[in-house]
Enzyme design. Structure first.
Site, mmCIF file in Angstrom:
data_model
loop_
_atom_site.group_PDB
_atom_site.id
_atom_site.type_symbol
_atom_site.label_atom_id
_atom_site.label_comp_id
_atom_site.label_asym_id
_atom_site.label_seq_id
_atom_site.Cartn_x
_atom_site.Cartn_y
_atom_site.Cartn_z
ATOM 1 N N TYR A 13 3.550 -4.873 -0.381
ATOM 2 C CA TYR A 13 3.044 -4.165 -1.560
ATOM 3 C C TYR A 13 3.420 -2.697 -1.518
ATOM 4 O O TYR A 13 3.803 -2.179 -0.476
ATOM 5 C CB TYR A 13 1.517 -4.308 -1.628
ATOM 6 C CG TYR A 13 1.091 -5.684 -2.086
ATOM 7 C CD1 TYR A 13 0.725 -5.919 -3.398
ATOM 8 C CD2 TYR A 13 1.086 -6.753 -1.185
ATOM 9 C CE1 TYR A 13 0.356 -7.185 -3.817
ATOM 10 C CE2 TYR A 13 0.721 -8.024 -1.599
ATOM 11 C CZ TYR A 13 0.359 -8.231 -2.923
ATOM 12 O OH TYR A 13 0.001 -9.479 -3.336
ATOM 13 N N CYS A 14 3.263 -2.059 -2.664
ATOM 14 C CA CYS A 14 3.532 -0.628 -2.811
ATOM 15 C C CYS A 14 2.839 0.148 -1.697
ATOM 16 O O CYS A 14 1.668 -0.100 -1.453
ATOM 17 C CB CYS A 14 3.008 -0.163 -4.172
ATOM 18 S SG CYS A 14 2.767 1.597 -4.298
ATOM 19 N N PRO A 15 3.458 1.084 -1.038
ATOM 20 C CA PRO A 15 4.787 1.640 -1.312
ATOM 21 C C PRO A 15 5.903 1.011 -0.475
ATOM 22 O O PRO A 15 7.020 1.523 -0.479
ATOM 23 C CB PRO A 15 4.609 3.100 -0.881
ATOM 24 C CG PRO A 15 3.732 2.985 0.325
ATOM 25 C CD PRO A 15 2.816 1.810 0.065
#
Lengths: 77, 160
Positions: A13-15
């Site tokens: 997931y982000c980042p």
């Protein structure tokens, strides 16, 4: 679409997908295409923005169910 | 490309979730080609304290403070639902499920991406902590003038 280099970001997931993208692009030659394989939907909006920010070229996304193949071309520096 | 754009973060908080937010933005900025600096001040200094050993200080009040406010990236509480560590352990489990890095891993990642760490000397002086209480990743020890100099040139500046 054909890519010169692929980076697997499935399950991240982000980042993290952006971090891996930046790291890979750094190692590549200008004009080469990077394929980022990811399943965090956020990347659909994040990658075009990342490309705009860094001056690289966002080429598009191929969707294969939940799996997203995102293509970016490294800019001539 | 032109000169790199700058980002400056102040990490005032010493909780795990707030540190995660700060490091998320920092590594995101660094990965987007920005020069990123994090100023650690007040409770935020806990994030960059070593996990090992004890914090030495002088005087009973400072000793008490440093005993209760031990710090270290692995000891940070959650700002909500900490529940004596039970909530934190659950949150860490959820993070693991999505392969999200823990704070100590984010510190390493940030350094790989050349994020600069600056520790606030005023808090260090007030709390009576010595520089060797901090992890070697800290680039420098400085004050508000350094923050102003960096932040005035930054497109993004956040207080967390």
């Amino acid at each position: 679409m054909k890519a010169d280099v692929t980076v697997d970001c499935l399950g991240l997931y982000c980042p993290m997908p952006i971090v891996h993208t930046a790291k890979k692009i750094k190692e590549m030659q200008p004009g080469q295409v990077l394929e980022v394989v990811a399943d965090d939907e956020g990347i659909k909006v994040d990658m075009p923005n990342w490309a705009k920010m860094t001056g690289n070229e966002f080429l598009g996304i191929e969707e294969e169910g939940k799996k997203l193949h995102v293509f970016v071309k490294k800019a001539q520096s | 490309m032109a000169e790199k754009e700058k980002m400056t973060l102040i990490l005032f908080s010493g909780e795990m979730d707030k540190a995660l937010a700060a490091f998320n933005i920092a590594v995101g900025g660094a990965s987007s080609g920005m020069d990123v600096t994090i100023f650690f001040t007040f409770w935020g200094l806990n994030v960059i304290k070593k996990n090992e050993g004890s914090i030495k200080s002088k005087g009973i009040m400072r000793n008490m403070l440093n005993f209760m406010n031990r710090g270290g990236a692995k000891r940070l509480p959650l700002s909500k639902f900490h529940m004596m560590g039970v909530g934190k352990a659950m949150m860490q489990r959820l993070m693991k499920d999505i392969n999200f890095p823990q704070v100590d891993e984010l510190i390493k990642l940030a350094k790989e991406l050349d994020v600069k760490f600056i520790a606030c000397t005023t808090t260090i002086g007030m709390m009576g902590i010595t520089k060797d209480a901090f992890i070697p990743e800290v680039d420098s020890f400085a004050g508000v003038a350094t923050y102003i100099a960096e932040a005035s040139k930054s497109k993004i500046s956040l207080f967390i």
